[in-house]
Structure formats: structure tokens, C-alpha cells
Design a protein around this motif. Structure first.
Motif, PDB file in Angstrom:
ATOM      1  N   GLN A  13     -16.164  65.607  22.201  1.00 57.35           N
ATOM      2  CA  GLN A  13     -17.010  64.850  22.371  1.00 57.35           C
ATOM      3  C   GLN A  13     -16.971  63.895  22.967  1.00 57.35           C
ATOM      4  OE1 GLN A  13     -19.015  64.294  18.425  1.00 57.35           O
ATOM      5  NE2 GLN A  13     -19.751  62.452  19.117  1.00 57.35           N
ATOM      6  N   LEU A  14     -17.982  63.856  24.312  1.00 54.08           N
ATOM      7  CA  LEU A  14     -18.175  62.451  25.117  1.00 54.08           C
ATOM      8  C   LEU A  14     -18.647  61.221  24.828  1.00 54.08           C
ATOM      9  CD1 LEU A  14     -18.682  65.100  28.048  1.00 54.08           C
ATOM     10  CD2 LEU A  14     -16.716  64.291  27.694  1.00 54.08           C
ATOM     11  N   THR A  15     -18.349  60.305  25.013  1.00 55.79           N
ATOM     12  CA  THR A  15     -18.720  58.851  24.587  1.00 55.79           C
ATOM     13  C   THR A  15     -19.670  58.862  25.278  1.00 55.79           C
ATOM     14  OG1 THR A  15     -17.128  57.990  26.440  1.00 55.79           O
ATOM     15  CG2 THR A  15     -15.974  58.518  24.178  1.00 55.79           C
ATOM     16  N   THR A  16     -21.174  59.727  25.770  1.00 56.78           N
ATOM     17  CA  THR A  16     -22.678  59.004  26.170  1.00 56.78           C
ATOM     18  C   THR A  16     -23.338  58.848  25.381  1.00 56.78           C
ATOM     19  OG1 THR A  16     -23.228  61.111  25.793  1.00 56.78           O
ATOM     20  CG2 THR A  16     -22.065  60.664  28.342  1.00 56.78           C
ATOM     21  N   ARG A  17     -24.411  57.542  25.110  1.00 60.60           N
ATOM     22  CA  ARG A  17     -25.264  57.364  23.822  1.00 60.60           C
ATOM     23  C   ARG A  17     -26.418  58.142  23.590  1.00 60.60           C
ATOM     24  NH1 ARG A  17     -24.145  52.588  26.788  1.00 60.60           N
ATOM     25  NH2 ARG A  17     -26.454  52.639  28.300  1.00 60.60           N
ATOM     26  N   SER A  18     -26.384  59.100  24.879  1.00 61.02           N
ATOM     27  CA  SER A  18     -26.864  60.149  23.978  1.00 61.02           C
ATOM     28  C   SER A  18     -27.001  62.069  24.644  1.00 61.02           C
ATOM     29  CB  SER A  18     -28.365  59.673  25.462  1.00 61.02           C
ATOM     30  OG  SER A  18     -28.436  60.035  25.790  1.00 61.02           O
ATOM     31  N   LYS A  19     -27.065  62.095  24.097  1.00 66.89           N
ATOM     32  CA  LYS A  19     -27.336  63.601  24.165  1.00 66.89           C
ATOM     33  C   LYS A  19     -27.519  65.101  25.403  1.00 66.89           C
ATOM     34  CE  LYS A  19     -28.077  64.071  18.629  1.00 66.89           C
ATOM     35  NZ  LYS A  19     -29.324  65.007  18.014  1.00 66.89           N
ATOM     36  N   LEU A  20     -26.686  66.147  25.174  1.00 66.74           N
ATOM     37  CA  LEU A  20     -26.056  66.505  26.644  1.00 66.74           C
ATOM     38  C   LEU A  20     -27.569  66.055  26.809  1.00 66.74           C
ATOM     39  CD1 LEU A  20     -24.292  67.826  28.329  1.00 66.74           C
ATOM     40  CD2 LEU A  20     -24.393  69.662  27.341  1.00 66.74           C
ATOM     41  N   PHE A  21     -28.783  67.496  26.336  1.00 63.25           N
ATOM     42  CA  PHE A  21     -29.565  67.399  27.393  1.00 63.25           C
ATOM     43  C   PHE A  21     -31.402  66.790  26.139  1.00 63.25           C
ATOM     44  CE2 PHE A  21     -27.342  71.144  28.017  1.00 63.25           C
ATOM     45  CZ  PHE A  21     -27.286  71.360  28.630  1.00 63.25           C
ATOM     46  N   ILE A  49      -8.503  57.383  29.454  1.00 64.52           N
ATOM     47  CA  ILE A  49      -9.626  57.313  30.439  1.00 64.52           C
ATOM     48  C   ILE A  49     -11.253  57.464  30.099  1.00 64.52           C
ATOM     49  CG2 ILE A  49      -8.546  58.985  32.436  1.00 64.52           C
ATOM     50  CD1 ILE A  49     -10.242  61.495  31.006  1.00 64.52           C
ATOM     51  N   GLY A  50     -11.265  57.481  29.369  1.00 61.83           N
ATOM     52  CA  GLY A  50     -12.382  57.345  27.848  1.00 61.83           C
ATOM     53  C   GLY A  50     -13.551  57.551  28.147  1.00 61.83           C
ATOM     54  N   ILE A  51     -13.188  59.013  27.670  1.00 60.70           N
ATOM     55  CA  ILE A  51     -14.716  60.301  27.694  1.00 60.70           C
ATOM     56  C   ILE A  51     -14.311  60.884  26.095  1.00 60.70           C
ATOM     57  CG2 ILE A  51     -14.361  61.052  30.311  1.00 60.70           C
ATOM     58  CD1 ILE A  51     -12.732  63.543  28.778  1.00 60.70           C
ATOM     59  N   CYS A  52     -13.414  59.933  25.781  1.00 60.06           N
ATOM     60  CA  CYS A  52     -13.442  60.355  24.397  1.00 60.06           C
ATOM     61  C   CYS A  52     -12.967  59.635  23.048  1.00 60.06           C
ATOM     62  CB  CYS A  52     -13.521  62.247  23.862  1.00 60.06           C
ATOM     63  SG  CYS A  52     -12.730  62.504  22.467  1.00 60.06           S
ATOM     64  N   ASP A  53     -13.299  59.485  22.454  1.00 58.24           N
ATOM     65  CA  ASP A  53     -12.886  58.429  20.947  1.00 58.24           C
ATOM     66  C   ASP A  53     -11.648  58.748  20.650  1.00 58.24           C
ATOM     67  OD1 ASP A  53     -14.209  59.697  18.951  1.00 58.24           O
ATOM     68  OD2 ASP A  53     -15.612  57.972  18.889  1.00 58.24           O
ATOM     69  N   GLY A  54     -11.779  60.448  20.345  1.00 61.79           N
ATOM     70  CA  GLY A  54     -10.642  61.002  19.834  1.00 61.79           C
ATOM     71  C   GLY A  54     -10.270  61.115  17.977  1.00 61.79           C
ATOM     72  N   MET A  59     -10.406  62.442  15.092  1.00 53.06           N
ATOM     73  CA  MET A  59     -10.096  63.856  14.992  1.00 53.06           C
ATOM     74  C   MET A  59     -11.561  64.048  13.595  1.00 53.06           C
ATOM     75  SD  MET A  59      -6.354  64.560  16.172  1.00 53.06           S
ATOM     76  CE  MET A  59      -6.346  66.480  16.302  1.00 53.06           C
ATOM     77  N   GLN A  60     -10.571  62.952  12.773  1.00 53.53           N
ATOM     78  CA  GLN A  60     -11.679  63.151  11.251  1.00 53.53           C
ATOM     79  C   GLN A  60     -13.380  63.371  11.409  1.00 53.53           C
ATOM     80  OE1 GLN A  60      -8.874  60.656  11.864  1.00 53.53           O
ATOM     81  NE2 GLN A  60      -8.062  62.519  10.860  1.00 53.53           N
ATOM     82  N   GLU A  61     -13.865  62.880  12.522  1.00 56.48           N
ATOM     83  CA  GLU A  61     -15.170  62.592  12.072  1.00 56.48           C
ATOM     84  C   GLU A  61     -15.331  63.896  13.378  1.00 56.48           C
ATOM     85  OE1 GLU A  61     -16.526  59.055  13.663  1.00 56.48           O
ATOM     86  OE2 GLU A  61     -16.346  57.982  12.061  1.00 56.48           O
ATOM     87  N   GLY A  62     -14.398  65.010  14.051  1.00 57.41           N
ATOM     88  CA  GLY A  62     -14.745  65.702  14.531  1.00 57.41           C
ATOM     89  C   GLY A  62     -14.899  64.986  15.610  1.00 57.41           C
ATOM     90  N   SER A  63     -14.452  64.409  16.648  1.00 57.73           N
ATOM     91  CA  SER A  63     -14.845  64.233  18.102  1.00 57.73           C
ATOM     92  C   SER A  63     -13.728  64.911  19.234  1.00 57.73           C
ATOM     93  CB  SER A  63     -14.624  62.459  18.301  1.00 57.73           C
ATOM     94  OG  SER A  63     -15.593  62.118  17.647  1.00 57.73           O
ATOM     95  N   PHE A  64     -12.660  65.513  18.225  1.00 58.45           N
ATOM     96  CA  PHE A  64     -11.767  66.143  19.122  1.00 58.45           C
ATOM     97  C   PHE A  64     -11.599  67.336  18.607  1.00 58.45           C
ATOM     98  CE2 PHE A  64      -6.921  66.831  20.986  1.00 58.45           C
ATOM     99  CZ  PHE A  64      -6.830  66.682  22.177  1.00 58.45           C
ATOM    100  N   ARG A  65     -11.393  68.644  18.926  1.00 66.87           N
ATOM    101  CA  ARG A  65     -11.297  69.727  17.600  1.00 66.87           C
ATOM    102  C   ARG A  65     -10.575  70.523  18.612  1.00 66.87           C
ATOM    103  NH1 ARG A  65     -17.598  68.447  16.996  1.00 66.87           N
ATOM    104  NH2 ARG A  65     -17.641  71.326  17.774  1.00 66.87           N
ATOM    105  N   CYS A  66      -9.432  71.209  17.791  1.00 62.23           N
ATOM    106  CA  CYS A  66      -9.095  72.376  18.678  1.00 62.23           C
ATOM    107  C   CYS A  66      -9.074  73.297  18.011  1.00 62.23           C
ATOM    108  CB  CYS A  66      -6.534  71.584  18.421  1.00 62.23           C
ATOM    109  SG  CYS A  66      -6.811  70.115  19.521  1.00 62.23           S
ATOM    110  N   ASP A  67      -9.109  74.728  19.172  1.00 57.74           N
ATOM    111  CA  ASP A  67      -8.444  75.803  18.011  1.00 57.74           C
ATOM    112  C   ASP A  67      -7.662  76.336  19.104  1.00 57.74           C
ATOM    113  OD1 ASP A  67     -11.965  75.512  17.407  1.00 57.74           O
ATOM    114  OD2 ASP A  67     -13.131  76.216  18.545  1.00 57.74           O
ATOM    115  N   ALA A  68      -7.049  76.914  18.207  1.00 58.74           N
ATOM    116  CA  ALA A  68      -5.311  78.283  18.551  1.00 58.74           C
ATOM    117  C   ALA A  68      -5.117  79.450  18.410  1.00 58.74           C
ATOM    118  CB  ALA A  68      -4.049  77.207  17.742  1.00 58.74           C
TER     119      ALA A  68
END
Length: 485
Positions: free
Chosen positions: A24-32, A189-194, A196-205
Motif C-alpha cells: 500500500q503506497l503512502t499517498t494521502r489520497s486514493k489512486l483515482f 524508500i518510504g513508499i509503504c509504511d510496511g 503487515m497487521q493493517e494490511g499495508s504489506f500483504r504477500c501471496d506465495a
């Protein structure tokens, strides 16, 4: 292919793993849309007309999300496409009000790249296929409703960068190490807060097994792994399950599975879709995304020092090895702490040993980040100085470190004197003590001169005991050898 030694086999099978990671990118607003991104708000309070898919609401690209995609591409040495295209990924689910997800398919913004890391001291590399921008879906809520589900669209439209690897990983440990390295890069690099509990960094294996040399096996995708611990457990179970199925004569069916941390097992959620099932086609509401070379180069010039670049500098400037440099650049805070200690002490290798040793051990035991270290970099630098100049021994330094950590004192020299830990510096006094030790241990002296090294160590021990541990062991060794020559 991953730089590996011959693959570790599990019950005679080779493990093959690829990853898809939603950051999840660290923008203040959504993608679109201009709706805010946030976590924990009341359901449907962070959604706009675009997110609700109201008739006539059109998407508008978030430039900040593109900027972060460029930064990631540069961080992994990927190609940044000068022109990429958004597509509609069609599927029907209650938390997807448009009936499609805006993503990228044939022409993603980031193409290729590499993630390198160490595992058990060995350098590994995993190739990236792509990283593409897409919007997140909403969330179905089941817990608070009886016989029905609710829909929360707060996450709908949240900007994601999906990072896809080649199937280069050959063990679950290697896959977890890759995920940790990727997590480090995107947070560095600050593009994601990382988070994982809040879903900002979700992995599919994507996990499969095969006999060595055979074609790739049928993969099963383990979805939404939100901790490194569960990631390891889920993949280990999935590998064992697939091998058991094959050994029992069953074919593996391509599927999407979920991991249940309570049972430690994976369970099938649905059959796995292929790209054709989503009927991708270019989104007519969005023009191609055009990124100029000038934008890319400006971003490159403004980016902070990357972990791999900093690690190389640590090796060149401080004489550290690959492993030490890699460990010290696990986070910006750790790297900054080490550099402050190294500058204060002018003893980089000793500083590295203490940061990776005592400091890390204490932080891990108390589940703290290095930013919350009870011993400051300046204090550790002063302590390292006192070890290097022979004022205190390593064992005495640990006592001082313990006192600093528990807040017993703030000044290293004051603590050394208060605890009586300063090593003997009077060579004449030490020589007299050694003479007394030699006189009292004639048998050991004779054995040393006969070539018994254990007897020499016994004399060192006696000398250290006589000085109450305050002598410099190296100096004791030197004087004993001189007198016994």
C-alpha cells in the motif's frame, strides 16, 4: 535464476516459490479519487463517489502514486516504462462495486528488476517480473452480522503497487528472507509504511513442488500472509501437504488457499483463476500513463542512499564484510546508529560487533526498535573507545553496558571508576604480580618450558586472578611469554 547452491530437497522434492506482494503506497489520497487513505475509520466514511462507483464518476490518476512506483523501480534497478496502460480486471464480488478492478496487465509501469539479500551468510537474488499500479478492493464484514455480510469501502481505491517475482526461490526460508528484504526496501524508500497487521504489506506465495529436473509443478497460491511467522508456517505446511498428496497418487489442483494460524493449516478457498478469466482490456476512462525520462532522472537524483549502496559504502569506508554491511543496513535507523558509534569511536569493526551483538540482543529481548535503545550511540561510542584503548576488558565493558542499559549512570568513565573496572596500566606493578605468580607455580613453569600450552593458560589464569581481573589479558600474555622465554 536465484543464485543458489543445489536446491535443498524436502522428501526428495524440490520446492519452487514465487511471490506476489501488495504494497500500500503512502499517498494521502486514493489512486483515482481524492478520498483519504486511512486505517480504522468508521465503515464507508473514507469513500467518494468514484470509490462507490456512482454513475458518471470518473477516475483521475494520483501523481504521487506514480512517483512512488518510479522510486521502487529505481531501487531494484528495474526498467521504468515511458508509457504504461491501465486495464480493467473483471470479476464480481460484493466489495468491488464497479464489477472490475483498475490494474495494469500487458504494459506495467515497472518491468524487471532484482532483489538481493543474504541467507545464512550466502548471497541470494530473486528476479522481479514486474511491479504494477492498481486499486485495492473494499472489505466484506462478517463478524458483526447474523446471516448476512456488510461491505466497507474505505479501502476501495487505495493505491497498491503489486510486485511479482519469478519462481526463483527454492526453500521456504529463502522466500521469507526475500519478503523481509522487500519489506526493508519499500519502507526504507518510504513508499509503504510496511504495517503487515493493517494490511499495508500483504504477500501471496505461489508454492509448488517437483522432482529435481522435472517440469514446474502445479502451484497453489497462499493468500494474504500478514506476518513473517505465519508466512513460514503456511508455506511449510503447504509444501508438506502437496508432497503427501502426490505421494498418495493425487494430482495437485491449481487453487487459491488461505492459512489458518489457529490450526497451522491451509485450506482451499476457490479454484485459481488465470489471466483469461479476468477478461482484461484497456480502461477507456484512463489515458496511457506517460513518464518522461526527465521525471525519472529527477527522482533518481533526489532519492536517499539505498540500502545496497550504503552497504557497499560501509564495506569500502569501514572495511566491513558483506554480511556485517548487510545486517547494519536492515533499517535506516540501524545504519544511522552504527555510523554514529563508528564516528565517535573511530573503531568501525568493534562498533559493528557491539551493534549487532549486545545492542541487538537487548533490543530483541525487549521487543524494541533501535530508535528506543536505552544506550545512545554516543554512549556506546565512548564505551568502544575504552575497549580499544585498553582501559577496560571486554568482560568489564559488558558490565558497563548493562549499567548504561538499566539507567544506572550516564557517563562511561564515571561508571568504570565507580565499579573499579579500569585495567591496570602500571607495567611495573603488573610485572611484580607476574613474578609472584611464577614463583608460586614452579611446576606449571617447568611444564610450559617443556611445551605444555595448557600450563601456560593456567599461569594466565593465575595472573588474572591475582589482579582481580583488572590486567589487560594481552599484556599478561606478552609479559609471561617474555619471562618464560
Amino acid at each position: 535464476m536465484s543464485k543458489t547452491t543445489p536446491s535443498l530437497l524436502v522428501q526428495g522434492y524440490e520446492v519452487v516459490i514465487g511471490f506476489e506482494t501488495h504494497t500500500q503506497l503512502t499517498t494521502r489520497s486514493k489512486l483515482f479519487s481524492r478520498a483519504p487513505t486511512g486505517f480504522g475509520a468508521e465503515p464507508n466514511t473514507l469513500a467518494s463517489a468514484v470509490d462507490f462507483a456512482l454513475p458518471g464518476a470518473l477516475p483521475v490518476m494520483n501523481k504521487g502514486a506514480v512517483q512512488r512506483a518510479i522510486e521502487f523501480g529505481l531501487a531494484v534497478n528495474a526498467h521504468i516504462a515511458e508509457q504504461s496502460v491501465f486495464a480493467r480486471k473483471n470479476y464480481f464480488y460484493p466489495d468491488l462495486p464497479k464489477g472490475y478492478q483498475i490494474s495494469q496487465f500487458e504494459i506495467p509501469v515497472v518491468q524487471g528488476g532484482m532483489v538481493e539479500f543474504f541467507l545464512d551468510g550466502e548471497k541470494k537474488s530473486v528476479r522481479l517480473v514486474r511491479a504494477h499500479l492498481e486499486e485495492d478492493a473494499g472489505k466484506s464484514l462478517h463478524e458483526d452480522f447474523i446471516g448476512q455480510s456488510g461491505i466497507d469501502l474505505n479501502r476501495a481505491g487505495t493505491p497498491l503497487l503489486e510486485i511479482v517475482t519469478e519462481p526463483d526461490m527454492r526453500s521456504t526460508a529463502e522466500a521469507v528472507a526475500y519478503a523481509k528484504e522487500l519489506h526493508k526496501i519499500v519502507t526504507w524508500i518510504g513508499i509503504c509504511d510496511g504495517n503487515m497487521q493493517e494490511g499495508s504489506f500483504r504477500c501471496d506465495a505461489n508454492v509448488s513442488v517437483r522432482k529435481p529436473g522435472a517440469e514446474l509443478g502445479t502451484r497453489r497460491e497462499v493468500k494474504n500472509l500478514n506476518s513473517f511467522k505465519f508466512m513460514q508456517q503456511a508455506m511449510d505446511y503447504e509444501v508438506r501437504w502437496q508432497i503427501e498428496q502426490i505421494e498418495d497418487g493425487h494430482a495437485i489442483q491449481q487453487a487459491t488457499v488461505l492459512f489458518d494460524p489457529d490450526t497451522g493449516e491451509t485450506r482451499s478457498m476457490r479454484s485459481k483463476e488465470d489471466a483469461a478469466d479476468y477478461r482484461y482490456f484497456p480502461d477507456p476512462d484512463l489515458p496511457p500513463l506517460v513518464i518522461s525520462r526527465a521525471w525519472v532522472e529527477k527522482t533518481r537524483s533526489e532519492m536517499s542512499e539505498l540500502p545496497r549502496v550504503m552497504a557497499a559504502r560501509f564495506m569500502a569506508d569501514y572495511g566491513l564484510g558483506d554480511y556485517d554491511a548487510g545486517q547494519l543496513t536492515q533499517s535506516k535507523a540501524t545504519a544511522a546508529y552504527f555510523e554514529a558509534v563508528a564516528h565517535a569511536s573511530k573503531q568501525a569493526k568493534l562498533a559493528s560487533n557491539w551493534v549487532m551483538g549486545e545492542v541487538s540482543r537487548r533490543l530483541n529481548a525487549e521487543e524494541k526498535l533501535i530508535e528506543a535503545s536505552s544506550v545512545s550511540a554516543s554512549q556506546l561510542g565512548a564505551l568502544v573507545n575504552r575497549i580499544a584503548d585498553g582501559t577496560i576488558s571486554n568482560s568489564a565493558a559488558r558490565l558497563v553496558f548493562d549499567a548504561l542499559w538499566t539507567g544506572a549512570g550516564q557517563d562511561v568513565d564515571t561508571l568504570i571508576d565507580a565499579k573499579g573496572l579500569r585495567q591496570m596500566s602500571d607495567t611495573g606493578e603488573l610485572e611484580k604480580i607476574i613474578d609472584d605468580v611464577l614463583a608460586a607455580n614452579v611446576k606449571n613453569v617447568e611444564e610450559v618450558r617443556a611445551g605444555n600450552s595448557k600450563a601456560f593458560n593456567a599461569l594466565v589464569g593465575q595472573a588474572m586472578k591475582a589482579t582481580k581481573g583488572k590486567a589487560n589479558p594481552a599484556q599478561v600474555n606478552e609479559l609471561l611469554k617474555k619471562k618464560l622465554a
